[in-house]
Design a protein around this motif. Structure first.
Motif, PDB file in Angstrom:
ATOM      1  N   UNK A   1      34.706 -18.562  -3.818  1.00 52.54           N
ATOM      2  CA  UNK A   1      33.342 -18.048  -3.952  1.00 52.54           C
ATOM      3  C   UNK A   1      32.827 -17.625  -2.578  1.00 52.54           C
ATOM      4  N   UNK A   2      32.045 -16.570  -2.560  1.00 50.34           N
ATOM      5  CA  UNK A   2      31.494 -16.071  -1.308  1.00 50.34           C
ATOM      6  C   UNK A   2      30.189 -15.344  -1.609  1.00 50.34           C
ATOM      7  N   UNK A   3      29.276 -15.392  -0.651  1.00 45.50           N
ATOM      8  CA  UNK A   3      27.939 -14.818  -0.823  1.00 45.50           C
ATOM      9  C   UNK A   3      27.667 -13.784   0.253  1.00 45.50           C
ATOM     10  N   UNK A   4      26.811 -12.837  -0.081  1.00 46.60           N
ATOM     11  CA  UNK A   4      26.437 -11.843   0.915  1.00 46.60           C
ATOM     12  C   UNK A   4      25.015 -11.337   0.660  1.00 46.60           C
ATOM     13  N   UNK A   5      24.158 -11.454   1.693  1.00 55.85           N
ATOM     14  CA  UNK A   5      22.764 -10.998   1.590  1.00 55.85           C
ATOM     15  C   UNK A   5      22.581  -9.615   2.207  1.00 55.85           C
ATOM     16  N   UNK A   6      21.435  -9.031   1.927  1.00 56.69           N
ATOM     17  CA  UNK A   6      21.049  -7.757   2.540  1.00 56.69           C
ATOM     18  C   UNK A   6      19.532  -7.679   2.576  1.00 56.69           C
ATOM     19  N   UNK A   7      19.018  -7.018   3.611  1.00 58.35           N
ATOM     20  CA  UNK A   7      17.573  -6.859   3.749  1.00 58.35           C
ATOM     21  C   UNK A   7      17.301  -5.515   4.419  1.00 58.35           C
ATOM     22  N   UNK A   8      16.213  -4.895   4.042  1.00 64.90           N
ATOM     23  CA  UNK A   8      15.847  -3.615   4.634  1.00 64.90           C
ATOM     24  C   UNK A   8      14.331  -3.444   4.671  1.00 64.90           C
ATOM     25  N   UNK A   9      13.867  -2.650   5.605  1.00 62.84           N
ATOM     26  CA  UNK A   9      12.443  -2.383   5.759  1.00 62.84           C
ATOM     27  C   UNK A   9      12.240  -0.892   5.968  1.00 62.84           C
ATOM     28  N   UNK A  10      11.343  -0.309   5.189  1.00 62.24           N
ATOM     29  CA  UNK A  10      11.044   1.130   5.296  1.00 62.24           C
ATOM     30  C   UNK A  10       9.544   1.317   5.481  1.00 62.24           C
ATOM     31  N   UNK A  11       9.184   2.184   6.416  1.00 63.08           N
ATOM     32  CA  UNK A  11       7.768   2.447   6.721  1.00 63.08           C
ATOM     33  C   UNK A  11       7.510   3.941   6.584  1.00 63.08           C
ATOM     34  N   UNK A  12       6.684   4.303   5.625  1.00 63.93           N
ATOM     35  CA  UNK A  12       6.247   5.692   5.457  1.00 63.93           C
ATOM     36  C   UNK A  12       5.010   5.885   6.328  1.00 63.93           C
ATOM     37  N   UNK A  13       5.245   6.346   7.544  1.00 62.00           N
ATOM     38  CA  UNK A  13       4.142   6.388   8.514  1.00 62.00           C
ATOM     39  C   UNK A  13       3.131   7.487   8.195  1.00 62.00           C
ATOM     40  N   UNK A  14       3.519   8.458   7.393  1.00 62.20           N
ATOM     41  CA  UNK A  14       2.548   9.492   7.021  1.00 62.20           C
ATOM     42  C   UNK A  14       1.492   8.953   6.057  1.00 62.20           C
ATOM     43  N   UNK A  15       1.749   7.789   5.447  1.00 61.87           N
ATOM     44  CA  UNK A  15       0.732   7.128   4.635  1.00 61.87           C
ATOM     45  C   UNK A  15      -0.199   6.284   5.491  1.00 61.87           C
ATOM     46  N   UNK A  16       0.271   5.926   6.696  1.00 59.94           N
ATOM     47  CA  UNK A  16      -0.548   5.121   7.604  1.00 59.94           C
ATOM     48  C   UNK A  16      -1.454   6.017   8.446  1.00 59.94           C
ATOM     49  N   UNK A  17      -0.880   7.073   8.988  1.00 64.34           N
ATOM     50  CA  UNK A  17      -1.631   7.983   9.846  1.00 64.34           C
ATOM     51  C   UNK A  17      -1.948   9.255   9.056  1.00 64.34           C
ATOM     52  N   UNK A  18      -3.183   9.433   8.690  1.00 66.87           N
ATOM     53  CA  UNK A  18      -3.581  10.558   7.844  1.00 66.87           C
ATOM     54  C   UNK A  18      -3.924  11.818   8.632  1.00 66.87           C
ATOM     55  N   UNK A  19      -4.054  11.704   9.953  1.00 65.77           N
ATOM     56  CA  UNK A  19      -4.490  12.847  10.752  1.00 65.77           C
ATOM     57  C   UNK A  19      -3.330  13.533  11.477  1.00 65.77           C
TER      58      UNK A  19
ATOM     59  N   UNK B   1       0.802  -1.232   0.000  1.00 63.91           N
ATOM     60  CA  UNK B   1       0.000   0.000   0.000  1.00 63.91           C
ATOM     61  C   UNK B   1       0.836   1.284   0.000  1.00 63.91           C
ATOM     62  N   UNK B   2       1.977   1.276  -0.641  1.00 67.72           N
ATOM     63  CA  UNK B   2       2.841   2.447  -0.736  1.00 67.72           C
ATOM     64  C   UNK B   2       3.288   2.987   0.617  1.00 67.72           C
ATOM     65  N   UNK B   3       3.173   2.166   1.665  1.00 71.74           N
ATOM     66  CA  UNK B   3       3.563   2.652   2.978  1.00 71.74           C
ATOM     67  C   UNK B   3       4.644   1.788   3.621  1.00 71.74           C
ATOM     68  N   UNK B   4       4.721   0.518   3.234  1.00 75.50           N
ATOM     69  CA  UNK B   4       5.670  -0.397   3.840  1.00 75.50           C
ATOM     70  C   UNK B   4       6.409  -1.125   2.719  1.00 75.50           C
ATOM     71  N   UNK B   5       7.738  -1.016   2.720  1.00 75.54           N
ATOM     72  CA  UNK B   5       8.535  -1.605   1.652  1.00 75.54           C
ATOM     73  C   UNK B   5       9.621  -2.491   2.236  1.00 75.54           C
ATOM     74  N   UNK B   6       9.651  -3.737   1.782  1.00 77.34           N
ATOM     75  CA  UNK B   6      10.693  -4.693   2.133  1.00 77.34           C
ATOM     76  C   UNK B   6      11.609  -4.853   0.925  1.00 77.34           C
ATOM     77  N   UNK B   7      12.875  -4.500   1.069  1.00 73.82           N
ATOM     78  CA  UNK B   7      13.825  -4.710  -0.020  1.00 73.82           C
ATOM     79  C   UNK B   7      14.842  -5.781   0.391  1.00 73.82           C
ATOM     80  N   UNK B   8      15.332  -6.496  -0.584  1.00 72.85           N
ATOM     81  CA  UNK B   8      16.216  -7.632  -0.304  1.00 72.85           C
ATOM     82  C   UNK B   8      17.162  -7.836  -1.476  1.00 72.85           C
ATOM     83  N   UNK B   9      18.283  -8.466  -1.193  1.00 73.28           N
ATOM     84  CA  UNK B   9      19.243  -8.817  -2.238  1.00 73.28           C
ATOM     85  C   UNK B   9      20.093  -9.986  -1.765  1.00 73.28           C
ATOM     86  N   UNK B  10      20.609 -10.728  -2.745  1.00 72.20           N
ATOM     87  CA  UNK B  10      21.522 -11.832  -2.440  1.00 72.20           C
ATOM     88  C   UNK B  10      22.478 -11.960  -3.621  1.00 72.20           C
TER      89      UNK B  10
END
Length: 297
Positions: free
Chosen positions: A144-162, A117-126
Protein backbone atom coordinates in the motif's frame (compact mmCIF):
# COMPACT_ATOMS: atom_id res chain seq x y z
CA UNK A 1 -7.34 -15.44 -31.37
CA UNK A 2 -4.85 -15.24 -34.18
CA UNK A 3 -2.84 -17.17 -36.68
CA UNK A 4 0.21 -16.74 -38.85
CA UNK A 5 0.65 -18.07 -42.37
CA UNK A 6 4.03 -17.89 -44.05
CA UNK A 7 5.05 -19.26 -47.43
CA UNK A 8 8.38 -21.02 -47.67
CA UNK A 9 11.54 -19.50 -49.10
CA UNK A 10 12.49 -22.67 -50.98
CA UNK A 11 11.68 -23.29 -54.68
CA UNK A 12 7.92 -23.36 -55.41
CA UNK A 13 7.39 -21.88 -51.93
CA UNK A 14 8.27 -25.15 -50.28
CA UNK A 15 8.64 -25.05 -46.51
CA UNK A 16 6.70 -22.30 -44.83
CA UNK A 17 5.16 -22.29 -41.38
CA UNK A 18 1.82 -21.93 -39.64
CA UNK A 19 0.50 -21.39 -36.13
CA UNK A 20 -2.74 -20.65 -34.32
CA UNK A 21 -2.95 -18.86 -31.00
CA UNK A 22 -5.45 -17.66 -28.43
CA UNK A 23 -5.02 -15.27 -25.54
CA UNK A 24 -7.78 -14.96 -22.92
CA UNK A 25 -8.03 -12.08 -20.43
CA UNK A 26 -10.86 -10.27 -18.69
CA UNK A 27 -10.95 -7.06 -16.68
CA UNK A 28 -13.43 -5.16 -14.57
CA UNK A 29 -13.37 -1.83 -12.72
CA UNK A 30 -15.91 -0.77 -10.11
CA UNK A 31 -15.90 2.79 -8.75
CA UNK A 32 -18.04 4.50 -6.13
CA UNK A 33 -18.09 8.27 -5.58
CA UNK A 34 -19.87 10.52 -3.12
CA UNK A 35 -19.79 14.25 -3.87
CA UNK A 36 -21.01 17.29 -1.98
CA UNK A 37 -21.04 21.01 -2.71
CA UNK A 38 -21.59 23.57 0.02
CA UNK A 39 -21.66 27.35 0.09
CA UNK A 40 -20.08 27.97 3.48
CA UNK A 41 -20.84 31.68 3.46
CA UNK A 42 -20.90 34.54 0.98
CA UNK A 43 -17.13 34.26 0.51
CA UNK A 44 -16.30 30.56 0.54
CA UNK A 45 -17.55 27.62 -1.55
CA UNK A 46 -16.46 24.01 -0.91
CA UNK A 47 -16.61 21.07 -3.29
CA UNK A 48 -15.64 17.66 -1.90
CA UNK A 49 -15.61 14.10 -3.27
CA UNK A 50 -14.72 10.85 -1.53
CA UNK A 51 -14.52 7.55 -3.32
CA UNK A 52 -13.01 4.16 -3.84
CA UNK A 53 -12.52 1.66 -6.59
CA UNK A 54 -11.36 -1.85 -7.38
CA UNK A 55 -9.65 -2.78 -10.63
CA UNK A 56 -9.07 -6.45 -11.40
CA UNK A 57 -7.29 -8.00 -14.35
CA UNK A 58 -8.04 -11.70 -14.62
CA UNK A 59 -5.30 -13.33 -16.60
CA UNK A 60 -6.44 -16.31 -18.61
CA UNK A 61 -4.27 -18.67 -20.59
CA UNK A 62 -2.13 -18.11 -23.65
CA UNK A 63 -2.11 -21.08 -26.05
CA UNK A 64 -0.23 -21.52 -29.31
CA UNK A 65 -0.07 -24.57 -31.58
CA UNK A 66 2.51 -24.50 -34.37
CA UNK A 67 3.97 -26.63 -37.13
CA UNK A 68 7.48 -28.01 -36.67
CA UNK A 69 10.20 -29.29 -38.96
CA UNK A 70 12.23 -32.47 -38.51
CA UNK A 71 14.61 -30.73 -36.14
CA UNK A 72 11.84 -29.32 -33.96
CA UNK A 73 12.03 -25.74 -35.27
CA UNK A 74 9.27 -23.72 -36.91
CA UNK A 75 10.99 -22.65 -40.15
CA UNK A 76 10.18 -24.72 -43.25
CA UNK A 77 7.81 -26.93 -41.28
CA UNK A 78 5.00 -27.55 -43.81
CA UNK A 79 4.85 -30.81 -45.77
CA UNK A 80 2.97 -29.37 -48.76
CA UNK A 81 3.62 -25.73 -49.70
CA UNK A 82 0.77 -23.28 -49.29
CA UNK A 83 -1.49 -25.55 -47.22
CA UNK A 84 -1.80 -23.79 -43.87
CA UNK A 85 -3.01 -26.44 -41.47
CA UNK A 86 -1.58 -27.99 -38.33
CA UNK A 87 -2.20 -31.39 -39.94
CA UNK A 88 0.32 -30.36 -42.61
CA UNK A 89 3.17 -30.24 -40.06
CA UNK A 90 6.31 -32.23 -40.93
CA UNK A 91 6.85 -33.14 -37.27
CA UNK A 92 4.41 -33.44 -34.38
CA UNK A 93 2.59 -30.21 -33.62
CA UNK A 94 4.33 -28.00 -31.09
CA UNK A 95 2.42 -26.55 -28.14
CA UNK A 96 3.28 -23.36 -26.26
CA UNK A 97 1.03 -22.49 -23.32
CA UNK A 98 1.28 -20.32 -20.25
CA UNK A 99 -0.87 -18.51 -17.73
CA UNK A 100 -1.32 -14.78 -18.21
CA UNK A 101 -0.66 -12.74 -15.07
CA UNK A 102 -3.48 -11.34 -12.93
CA UNK A 103 -3.44 -8.20 -10.83
CA UNK A 104 -5.68 -6.43 -8.35
CA UNK A 105 -5.51 -2.78 -7.38
CA UNK A 106 -7.85 -1.20 -4.84
CA UNK A 107 -7.88 2.48 -3.99
CA UNK A 108 -9.55 4.99 -1.70
CA UNK A 109 -9.30 8.73 -2.23
CA UNK A 110 -10.60 12.18 -1.46
CA UNK A 111 -10.35 15.32 -3.56
CA UNK A 112 -11.93 18.74 -3.72
CA UNK A 113 -11.44 22.47 -3.83
CA UNK A 114 -12.16 25.50 -1.68
CA UNK A 115 -12.92 28.75 -3.52
CA UNK A 116 -12.79 32.27 -2.13
CA UNK A 117 -14.89 34.86 -3.98
CA UNK A 118 -14.22 33.23 -7.37
CA UNK A 119 -10.68 34.59 -7.27
CA UNK A 120 -8.67 32.20 -5.10
CA UNK A 121 -8.99 28.42 -5.34
CA UNK A 122 -7.27 25.79 -3.21
CA UNK A 123 -7.51 22.28 -4.64
CA UNK A 124 -6.34 19.15 -2.86
CA UNK A 125 -6.36 15.38 -3.15
CA UNK A 126 -5.17 12.34 -1.23
CA UNK A 127 -5.14 8.77 -2.53
CA UNK A 128 -4.04 5.39 -1.18
CA UNK A 129 -3.52 2.41 -3.48
CA UNK A 130 -3.33 -1.26 -2.53
CA UNK A 131 -1.56 -3.29 -5.23
CA UNK A 132 -1.24 -7.05 -5.50
CA UNK A 133 1.93 -6.67 -7.58
CA UNK A 134 3.85 -5.49 -4.50
CA UNK A 135 2.60 -8.33 -2.27
CA UNK A 136 4.66 -11.46 -1.77
CA UNK A 137 3.18 -14.93 -1.83
CA UNK A 138 3.47 -15.17 1.98
CA UNK A 139 1.38 -11.99 2.44
CA UNK A 140 4.26 -9.67 3.30
CA UNK A 141 5.44 -6.62 1.39
CA UNK A 142 4.82 -2.88 1.21
CA UNK A 143 1.76 -3.25 -0.99
CA UNK A 144 0.00 0.00 0.00
CA UNK A 145 1.19 3.51 -0.76
CA UNK A 146 -0.30 7.00 -0.56
CA UNK A 147 0.22 10.18 -2.50
CA UNK A 148 -1.14 13.70 -1.85
CA UNK A 149 -1.41 16.75 -4.07
CA UNK A 150 -2.22 20.40 -3.46
CA UNK A 151 -2.56 23.43 -5.69
CA UNK A 152 -3.42 27.12 -5.43
CA UNK A 153 -4.76 29.33 -8.23
CA UNK A 154 -5.31 33.09 -8.05
CA UNK A 155 -7.38 34.90 -10.67
CA UNK A 156 -5.89 38.32 -10.10
CA UNK A 157 -8.18 40.02 -12.60
CA UNK A 158 -11.00 39.34 -10.12
CA UNK A 159 -8.99 41.03 -7.37
CA UNK A 160 -7.81 44.09 -9.28
CA UNK A 161 -10.69 45.61 -11.25
CA UNK A 162 -8.82 48.64 -12.59
CA UNK A 163 -6.48 46.79 -14.93
CA UNK A 164 -6.05 47.97 -18.55
CA UNK A 165 -8.90 47.09 -20.88
CA UNK A 166 -6.66 44.86 -23.00
CA UNK A 167 -6.11 42.54 -20.00
CA UNK A 168 -9.13 40.24 -20.21
CA UNK A 169 -8.23 37.54 -17.71
CA UNK A 170 -5.19 36.56 -15.69
CA UNK A 171 -4.49 33.61 -13.42
CA UNK A 172 -1.39 32.57 -11.46
CA UNK A 173 -1.05 28.99 -10.22
CA UNK A 174 1.20 26.73 -8.21
CA UNK A 175 0.95 22.96 -7.69
CA UNK A 176 2.77 20.23 -5.82
CA UNK A 177 1.97 16.55 -6.06
CA UNK A 178 3.28 13.06 -5.41
CA UNK A 179 2.33 10.11 -7.59
CA UNK A 180 2.98 6.46 -6.89
CA UNK A 181 3.26 3.34 -9.00
CA UNK A 182 3.62 -0.40 -8.66
CA UNK A 183 5.24 -2.96 -10.96
CA UNK A 184 4.20 -5.68 -13.40
CA UNK A 185 2.37 -8.76 -12.12
CA UNK A 186 4.46 -11.70 -10.87
CA UNK A 187 7.72 -9.77 -11.03
CA UNK A 188 8.53 -10.17 -7.34
CA UNK A 189 7.27 -13.76 -6.98
CA UNK A 190 8.91 -15.49 -9.94
CA UNK A 191 11.83 -17.19 -8.18
CA UNK A 192 11.07 -20.85 -7.61
CA UNK A 193 8.32 -21.18 -10.22
CA UNK A 194 8.77 -23.64 -13.04
CA UNK A 195 7.73 -23.44 -16.64
CA UNK A 196 7.70 -26.00 -19.43
CA UNK A 197 10.14 -25.65 -22.30
CA UNK A 198 10.05 -26.93 -25.89
CA UNK A 199 11.35 -30.43 -26.46
CA UNK A 200 15.11 -30.94 -26.28
CA UNK A 201 16.29 -32.96 -29.28
CA UNK A 202 19.36 -35.18 -29.27
CA UNK A 203 20.60 -37.90 -31.64
CA UNK A 204 18.64 -40.64 -29.89
CA UNK A 205 15.32 -38.78 -29.71
CA UNK A 206 13.82 -35.94 -27.66
CA UNK A 207 12.70 -35.18 -24.12
CA UNK A 208 10.38 -32.68 -22.48
CA UNK A 209 11.78 -30.65 -19.62
CA UNK A 210 11.02 -27.74 -17.30
CA UNK A 211 13.19 -25.20 -15.50
CA UNK A 212 13.06 -21.99 -13.51
CA UNK A 213 11.19 -19.27 -15.35
CA UNK A 214 13.37 -16.54 -13.89
CA UNK A 215 16.43 -16.95 -11.69
CA UNK A 216 15.82 -13.68 -9.87
CA UNK A 217 16.50 -13.03 -6.20
CA UNK A 218 13.45 -11.33 -4.63
CA UNK A 219 13.60 -8.21 -2.49
CA UNK A 220 11.47 -8.37 0.65
CA UNK A 221 11.89 -4.63 1.18
CA UNK A 222 10.72 -3.52 -2.26
CA UNK A 223 9.01 -0.11 -2.30
CA UNK A 224 6.60 1.47 -4.75
CA UNK A 225 7.80 3.80 -7.48
CA UNK A 226 7.35 7.48 -6.66
CA UNK A 227 7.50 10.84 -8.40
CA UNK A 228 7.39 14.33 -6.87
CA UNK A 229 6.53 17.30 -9.04
CA UNK A 230 5.92 20.98 -8.52
CA UNK A 231 4.87 23.59 -11.03
CA UNK A 232 4.29 27.33 -11.15
CA UNK A 233 2.63 29.06 -14.05
CA UNK A 234 0.39 31.76 -15.43
CA UNK A 235 -2.55 31.83 -17.83
CA UNK A 236 -3.03 35.26 -19.41
CA UNK A 237 -5.73 36.37 -21.87
CA UNK A 238 -5.69 39.65 -23.79
CA UNK A 239 -7.98 41.64 -26.09
CA UNK A 240 -11.22 39.80 -25.34
CA UNK A 241 -9.48 36.40 -25.37
CA UNK A 242 -8.15 36.86 -28.89
CA UNK A 243 -4.59 36.37 -27.58
CA UNK A 244 -3.66 33.90 -24.87
CA UNK A 245 -0.37 33.05 -23.21
CA UNK A 246 0.14 30.02 -20.95
CA UNK A 247 3.58 29.68 -19.39
CA UNK A 248 4.74 27.15 -16.78
CA UNK A 249 7.93 25.99 -15.09
CA UNK A 250 7.98 22.43 -13.76
CA UNK A 251 10.39 20.21 -11.87
CA UNK A 252 9.77 16.46 -11.52
CA UNK A 253 11.93 13.94 -9.66
CA UNK A 254 11.22 10.22 -10.09
CA UNK A 255 12.76 7.75 -7.66
CA UNK A 256 12.48 4.18 -6.39
CA UNK A 257 12.29 2.73 -9.89
CA UNK A 258 11.95 -1.07 -9.86
CA UNK A 259 14.42 -3.01 -11.99
CA UNK A 260 16.73 -6.04 -11.90
CA UNK A 261 20.52 -5.98 -11.57
CA UNK A 262 22.84 -8.81 -12.67
CA UNK A 263 24.65 -10.65 -9.89
CA UNK A 264 27.54 -13.08 -9.76
CA UNK A 265 26.70 -16.55 -11.10
CA UNK A 266 28.21 -18.07 -7.95
CA UNK A 267 25.18 -16.80 -6.03
CA UNK A 268 22.93 -19.32 -7.76
CA UNK A 269 20.74 -16.69 -9.44
CA UNK A 270 21.26 -14.39 -12.40
CA UNK A 271 19.79 -11.12 -11.10
CA UNK A 272 18.08 -9.42 -8.18
CA UNK A 273 15.14 -7.01 -7.89
CA UNK A 274 16.04 -3.59 -6.46
CA UNK A 275 14.73 -0.07 -5.98
CA UNK A 276 17.00 2.61 -7.29
CA UNK A 277 17.66 5.53 -9.54
CA UNK A 278 16.65 9.15 -9.47
CA UNK A 279 15.53 10.93 -12.63
CA UNK A 280 14.91 14.66 -12.84
CA UNK A 281 12.86 16.36 -15.53
CA UNK A 282 12.48 20.11 -15.52
CA UNK A 283 11.70 22.75 -18.04
CA UNK A 284 9.53 25.55 -19.30
CA UNK A 285 6.32 25.11 -21.26
CA UNK A 286 5.02 27.98 -23.35
CA UNK A 287 1.72 28.03 -25.27
CA UNK A 288 0.67 31.02 -27.35
CA UNK A 289 -2.85 31.22 -28.77
CA UNK A 290 -4.19 33.79 -31.19
CA UNK A 291 -7.56 34.22 -32.88
CA UNK A 292 -7.67 36.51 -35.91
CA UNK A 293 -10.17 39.32 -35.66
CA UNK A 294 -13.09 38.84 -38.01
CA UNK A 295 -15.45 41.45 -39.36
CA UNK A 296 -18.75 41.20 -41.21
CA UNK A 297 -18.72 42.45 -44.80
Amino acid sequence: KGERRRLGSLPQFAGGQFYQSSDDNSQYRVQALLSANKELNQDFFLSLTVGGETNKLNGGRFYRAFTRNAGGGEDNSLKAPGIFSLANSINTVGIDTRLNPSRLKNAVYIFGDLTFRDMLTLNFSYRTDYSSTLAYADGTGDWSYSYPAVGLAWTFTETFKNLPAWMTNGKLRGNFGITGGDTNPWIINETGSYTTRPEYFFPGGSINYANFRDNTLPNKGLKNRQAEEWEIGADLRFFENRIGLDVAYYNKISSNEIFSLPVSSESGVSSRIVNGGKIQNKGIELILRATPESSES
